[in-house]
Scaffold this motif. Sequence first.
Motif, mmCIF file in Angstrom:
data_model
loop_
_atom_site.group_PDB
_atom_site.id
_atom_site.type_symbol
_atom_site.label_atom_id
_atom_site.label_comp_id
_atom_site.label_asym_id
_atom_site.label_seq_id
_atom_site.Cartn_x
_atom_site.Cartn_y
_atom_site.Cartn_z
ATOM 1 N N MET A 40 -3.072 9.266 27.580
ATOM 2 C CA MET A 40 -3.261 10.561 28.228
ATOM 3 C C MET A 40 -4.744 10.918 28.227
ATOM 4 O O MET A 40 -5.415 10.795 27.205
ATOM 5 C CB MET A 40 -2.460 11.648 27.508
ATOM 6 C CG MET A 40 -2.599 13.026 28.143
ATOM 7 S SD MET A 40 -1.707 14.349 27.259
ATOM 8 C CE MET A 40 -0.010 13.914 27.635
ATOM 9 N N ARG A 41 -5.235 11.358 29.358
ATOM 10 C CA ARG A 41 -6.650 11.723 29.472
ATOM 11 C C ARG A 41 -6.945 12.958 28.626
ATOM 12 O O ARG A 41 -6.101 13.844 28.496
ATOM 13 C CB ARG A 41 -7.016 11.971 30.922
ATOM 14 C CG ARG A 41 -6.853 10.745 31.818
ATOM 15 C CD ARG A 41 -7.097 11.088 33.264
ATOM 16 N NE ARG A 41 -8.464 11.528 33.493
ATOM 17 C CZ ARG A 41 -8.916 11.946 34.676
ATOM 18 N NH1 ARG A 41 -8.097 11.993 35.718
ATOM 19 N NH2 ARG A 41 -10.170 12.330 34.810
ATOM 20 N N ALA B 145 -1.680 12.269 18.412
ATOM 21 C CA ALA B 145 -2.212 10.911 18.287
ATOM 22 C C ALA B 145 -1.469 9.948 19.201
ATOM 23 O O ALA B 145 -2.066 9.041 19.787
ATOM 24 C CB ALA B 145 -2.116 10.450 16.834
ATOM 25 N N THR B 146 -0.160 10.150 19.341
ATOM 26 C CA THR B 146 0.640 9.256 20.174
ATOM 27 C C THR B 146 0.258 9.366 21.646
ATOM 28 O O THR B 146 0.109 8.349 22.340
ATOM 29 C CB THR B 146 2.133 9.562 20.004
ATOM 30 O OG1 THR B 146 2.503 9.370 18.632
ATOM 31 C CG2 THR B 146 2.982 8.656 20.873
ATOM 32 N N VAL B 147 0.084 10.598 22.141
ATOM 33 C CA VAL B 147 -0.279 10.732 23.558
ATOM 34 C C VAL B 147 -1.691 10.212 23.803
ATOM 35 O O VAL B 147 -1.987 9.678 24.879
ATOM 36 C CB VAL B 147 -0.140 12.201 24.038
ATOM 37 C CG1 VAL B 147 1.312 12.652 23.941
ATOM 38 C CG2 VAL B 147 -1.052 13.141 23.263
ATOM 39 N N LEU C 9 -9.085 16.361 17.923
ATOM 40 C CA LEU C 9 -9.434 15.394 16.886
ATOM 41 C C LEU C 9 -8.276 14.408 16.672
ATOM 42 O O LEU C 9 -8.499 13.201 16.505
ATOM 43 C CB LEU C 9 -9.754 16.137 15.587
ATOM 44 C CG LEU C 9 -10.497 15.375 14.493
ATOM 45 C CD1 LEU C 9 -11.878 14.967 14.978
ATOM 46 C CD2 LEU C 9 -10.616 16.240 13.242
ATOM 47 N N PHE C 10 -7.052 14.917 16.688
ATOM 48 C CA PHE C 10 -5.886 14.037 16.527
ATOM 49 C C PHE C 10 -5.703 13.144 17.752
ATOM 50 O O PHE C 10 -5.322 11.977 17.627
ATOM 51 C CB PHE C 10 -4.638 14.873 16.279
ATOM 52 C CG PHE C 10 -4.680 15.651 14.995
ATOM 53 C CD1 PHE C 10 -4.475 15.019 13.791
ATOM 54 C CD2 PHE C 10 -4.937 17.011 14.986
ATOM 55 C CE1 PHE C 10 -4.520 15.716 12.591
ATOM 56 C CE2 PHE C 10 -4.984 17.726 13.801
ATOM 57 C CZ PHE C 10 -4.775 17.080 12.603
ATOM 58 N N TRP C 11 -5.959 13.694 18.938
ATOM 59 C CA TRP C 11 -5.923 12.877 20.164
ATOM 60 C C TRP C 11 -6.920 11.731 20.045
ATOM 61 O O TRP C 11 -6.611 10.582 20.373
ATOM 62 C CB TRP C 11 -6.240 13.765 21.362
ATOM 63 C CG TRP C 11 -6.326 13.021 22.661
ATOM 64 C CD1 TRP C 11 -5.326 12.809 23.572
ATOM 65 C CD2 TRP C 11 -7.497 12.379 23.203
ATOM 66 N NE1 TRP C 11 -5.788 12.081 24.643
ATOM 67 C CE2 TRP C 11 -7.117 11.798 24.438
ATOM 68 C CE3 TRP C 11 -8.811 12.230 22.763
ATOM 69 C CZ2 TRP C 11 -8.016 11.088 25.234
ATOM 70 C CZ3 TRP C 11 -9.712 11.523 23.551
ATOM 71 C CH2 TRP C 11 -9.303 10.963 24.771
ATOM 72 N N TRP C 12 -8.124 12.050 19.595
ATOM 73 C CA TRP C 12 -9.178 11.046 19.439
ATOM 74 C C TRP C 12 -8.771 9.996 18.403
ATOM 75 O O TRP C 12 -9.010 8.798 18.588
ATOM 76 C CB TRP C 12 -10.473 11.752 19.035
ATOM 77 C CG TRP C 12 -11.687 10.868 19.048
ATOM 78 C CD1 TRP C 12 -11.888 9.748 19.812
ATOM 79 C CD2 TRP C 12 -12.882 11.053 18.290
ATOM 80 N NE1 TRP C 12 -13.130 9.215 19.572
ATOM 81 C CE2 TRP C 12 -13.762 9.990 18.643
ATOM 82 C CE3 TRP C 12 -13.298 12.000 17.360
ATOM 83 C CZ2 TRP C 12 -15.025 9.864 18.076
ATOM 84 C CZ3 TRP C 12 -14.562 11.873 16.812
ATOM 85 C CH2 TRP C 12 -15.415 10.824 17.161
#
Length: 260
Positions: free
Chosen positions: A178-179, A171-173, A114-117
């Motif tokens: 980043m995939r 969130a930064t990556v 969720l944070f990646w998104w």
Amino acid sequence: MPSTDQPLDPPGAPESGPKKAPEWWEDPRMPWKGKPGRADILCWVGFSVSGIIGLIMIPLRPVLIGHSPLALVAITGSRSGLVTSGALASVGRADWWLIALMLGIVSSMKWDPLFWWAGRLWGRGMIDVVAGRSRWAARTADKAEWLGRRFGIPAVLLCYILPLPAAVVYATVGMAGMRLRTFILVDLLGSALICSFYVWLGFRLGQRAVTIVDVIAKYSGYISIALIAFIVINGILQANKQRNTATAKARALPEAESAD
């Protein structure tokens, strides 16, 4: 012939009449810029759900760790629950430590995508939400953002070892490109390593950890009541603080205008 009773506004003059109230999504504390779309709303709802579950689990943790550590691990990926699972297995009181390990690996990372998104959707906006809590949070968020941009995969793994704001790193990556598949695989590796360590620690502690858990189970009801009281009192204090701050600003505004 047009009437000349009403004076015409000079060019460039501000529009008269009541100002339109800002929309809820225009709050500067929100991470998005402009009107949010469906993806923004879904992501924000995910954060809200995770926050509500985390709040509910605060008073339930003592009860579950004393009476059902497997449920605690399944819901939260609790490290104390993993230690308890290993300790109970070491003294022959549980044989489900492997199930606890598998559940812990998945549960401890369930909110991370969720944070990646959020990083993909909002970029720096997500980091600003975390950084806006305090000056310390802002400094920590800046360092975590630099770490995520500079090191990427190692930074994701370090979040399981060091007290870093994982939300900012994830969130930064995501923001850096980043995939998702790569992120999940790296996150899964970090979760597996740290969860295995805590189960092993429980095996090593053995009866000592079990004794502590038995004490927590005995007094879990009182501990939960104390935690609920703390949450309620803290909420009241925070609400009063915000109300006093808003009142002070409202009083200061007319004084500043009269001084001008």
